[in-house]
Design a protein around this motif. Structure first.
Motif, mmCIF file in Angstrom:
data_model
loop_
_atom_site.group_PDB
_atom_site.id
_atom_site.type_symbol
_atom_site.label_atom_id
_atom_site.label_comp_id
_atom_site.label_asym_id
_atom_site.label_seq_id
_atom_site.Cartn_x
_atom_site.Cartn_y
_atom_site.Cartn_z
ATOM 1 N N PRO A 113 0.804 -0.981 0.447
ATOM 2 C CA PRO A 113 -0.024 -0.235 -0.130
ATOM 3 C C PRO A 113 0.863 0.725 -0.063
ATOM 4 O O PRO A 113 0.100 2.313 -0.372
ATOM 5 C CB PRO A 113 -0.617 -0.161 1.661
ATOM 6 C CG PRO A 113 -0.626 -0.764 2.416
ATOM 7 C CD PRO A 113 0.607 -1.846 1.041
ATOM 8 N N ILE A 114 2.009 0.901 0.132
ATOM 9 C CA ILE A 114 3.182 2.084 0.148
ATOM 10 C C ILE A 114 4.429 1.559 -0.669
ATOM 11 O O ILE A 114 4.280 1.163 -0.995
ATOM 12 C CB ILE A 114 3.868 3.007 1.629
ATOM 13 C CG1 ILE A 114 3.992 1.627 2.288
ATOM 14 C CG2 ILE A 114 2.102 3.619 2.361
ATOM 15 C CD1 ILE A 114 4.668 2.315 3.188
ATOM 16 N N PRO A 115 4.869 3.574 -1.543
ATOM 17 C CA PRO A 115 5.766 2.487 -1.858
ATOM 18 C C PRO A 115 7.340 1.935 -1.316
ATOM 19 O O PRO A 115 7.521 2.323 0.365
ATOM 20 C CB PRO A 115 6.970 4.087 -2.330
ATOM 21 C CG PRO A 115 5.847 4.884 -2.370
ATOM 22 C CD PRO A 115 4.609 4.372 -1.484
ATOM 23 N N VAL A 116 7.512 0.573 -2.055
ATOM 24 C CA VAL A 116 8.669 -0.560 -1.721
ATOM 25 C C VAL A 116 9.791 0.369 -2.143
ATOM 26 O O VAL A 116 10.196 -0.406 -3.540
ATOM 27 C CB VAL A 116 9.069 -1.384 -1.152
ATOM 28 C CG1 VAL A 116 9.702 -2.554 -0.765
ATOM 29 C CG2 VAL A 116 7.264 -1.469 -0.395
ATOM 30 N N GLU A 117 11.437 0.157 -1.541
ATOM 31 C CA GLU A 117 12.802 -0.011 -2.759
ATOM 32 C C GLU A 117 12.789 -1.323 -2.549
ATOM 33 O O GLU A 117 13.665 -1.123 -1.132
ATOM 34 C CB GLU A 117 13.067 1.136 -2.879
ATOM 35 C CG GLU A 117 12.617 2.941 -3.700
ATOM 36 C CD GLU A 117 12.955 3.113 -4.327
ATOM 37 O OE1 GLU A 117 13.926 2.518 -5.237
ATOM 38 O OE2 GLU A 117 12.796 3.845 -5.752
ATOM 39 N N VAL A 118 12.804 -2.267 -3.262
ATOM 40 C CA VAL A 118 14.079 -3.288 -2.922
ATOM 41 C C VAL A 118 15.640 -3.260 -3.240
ATOM 42 O O VAL A 118 15.919 -2.858 -4.527
ATOM 43 C CB VAL A 118 13.392 -4.691 -3.387
ATOM 44 C CG1 VAL A 118 13.975 -6.095 -2.595
ATOM 45 C CG2 VAL A 118 11.541 -4.301 -3.086
ATOM 46 N N VAL A 119 16.766 -3.040 -2.239
ATOM 47 C CA VAL A 119 17.922 -3.323 -2.154
ATOM 48 C C VAL A 119 18.711 -4.474 -3.077
ATOM 49 O O VAL A 119 17.971 -5.064 -1.444
ATOM 50 C CB VAL A 119 18.663 -2.283 -1.501
ATOM 51 C CG1 VAL A 119 20.096 -1.969 -2.018
ATOM 52 C CG2 VAL A 119 17.716 -0.549 -1.796
#
Length: 298
Positions: A113-119
């Protein structure tokens, strides 16, 4: 689960980061555990039961496998953080070359439901831990979501991981051996030194004894430190004396940040000695000794 996240970006990592619970909590980092599977039993990494079960299995030469968190598990963490008021998530994980954990986080990010940056840290242990801590530091400094993810990726890229194992058999069983497979035919007296290259386990060189391995790990760590300000982690599995010896040698060679000069090898910030968790232990086997060298970001 870390609370009090309203109105800010939060950092998520996984249990292979080897971050002590109190350190993760102080940095505001949520840790998603992997599982180690022995026989028909599954154990949550980071618990005393998981370590005890793994060490018993290794003594008995009983196979141990590992299991990533599912996309559904990651999705539940992401939802809960959003419900607590997080505005974005940086999710930093062990090398995608070694585990599907990164893939699980990516799949969950698509429905968050919110932005996720996967590293992808392309590392393990505190190589991952330092990347997660860099993201948490960027959060404290008010960086954007993408800026926090970039900080994690940059620290991970700068970090090097070197390690010694008594045998390559455990890495071979788990399929994590990469081109180090070629060392399997070496004489039994030869001990392999390995490192991570682009997230893969690769051979560094061969030594004859464990004592020489410790000395060589010290040397390559100092060479990697150069003249940088660095944080260093010494990891082990059931090898506290060897780990403490290596740490003391490095502490003697690397002056503290306060006392360093331009002529020194480098400046030592944080030096951590810790046992790896059950997941990394299952793949490396008893006798593991590793050193992570991570230059500090400005």
């Amino acid at each position: 689960m870390v609370r009090h996240v309203a109105g800010r970006t939060v950092v998520v990592t996984d249990s292979t980061a080897c971050l002590p619970p109190e350190r993760a909590a102080a940095a505001g980092i949520t840790v998603v555990p992997l599982q180690v599977v022995i026989g028909t039993e599954s154990y949550t990494e980071g618990t005393p039961k998981a370590r005890a079960a793994l060490m018993d299995a290794l003594r008995r030469r009983q196979p141990a496998t590992t299991s990533r968190p599912s996309p559904e598990q990651f999705a539940a963490y992401f939802r809960e953080l959003a419900e607590d008021g997080a505005t974005g998530i940086v999710s930093v994980h062990l090398s995608a070359e070694l585990s599907a954990t990164h893939e699980s986080a990516q799949l969950a990010a698509a429905s968050s439901p919110i932005p996720v940056e996967v590293v992808d840290s392309r590392s393990v242990g505190m190589g991952l831990g330092y990347a997660a801590l860099a993201a948490a530091r960027a959060v404290r400094h008010g960086e954007t979501l993408s800026g926090c993810a970039a900080a994690a990726a940059k620290r991970a890229t700068m970090t090097s991981a070197f390690f010694y194992v008594d045998t390559l058999e455990y890495l071979r069983r788990g399929g994590r051996i990469g081109s180090a497979q070629a060392l399997l035919g070496s004489a039994l007296a030869v001990k392999p030194l390995l490192h991570l290259v682009d997230g893969r386990v690769e051979p560094l060189e061969k030594v004859r004894t464990a004592a020489r391995a410790i000395a060589r790990l010290e040397q390559v760590a100092l060479e990697r430190a150069g003249h940088d300000a660095v944080d260093v982690a010494v990891h082990h599995l059931g090898s506290i004396p060897r780990a403490e010896l290596l740490a003391e040698r490095l502490r003697a060679q690397l002056p503290s940040l306060a006392n360093a000069t331009e002529d020194d090898f480098g400046a030592l910030g944080d030096l951590t000695v810790s046992e790896v968790g059950a997941v990394l232990g299952a793949h490396a086997g008893p006798g593991l000794l590793g050193v992570i060298v991570s230059p500090r970001l400005p």
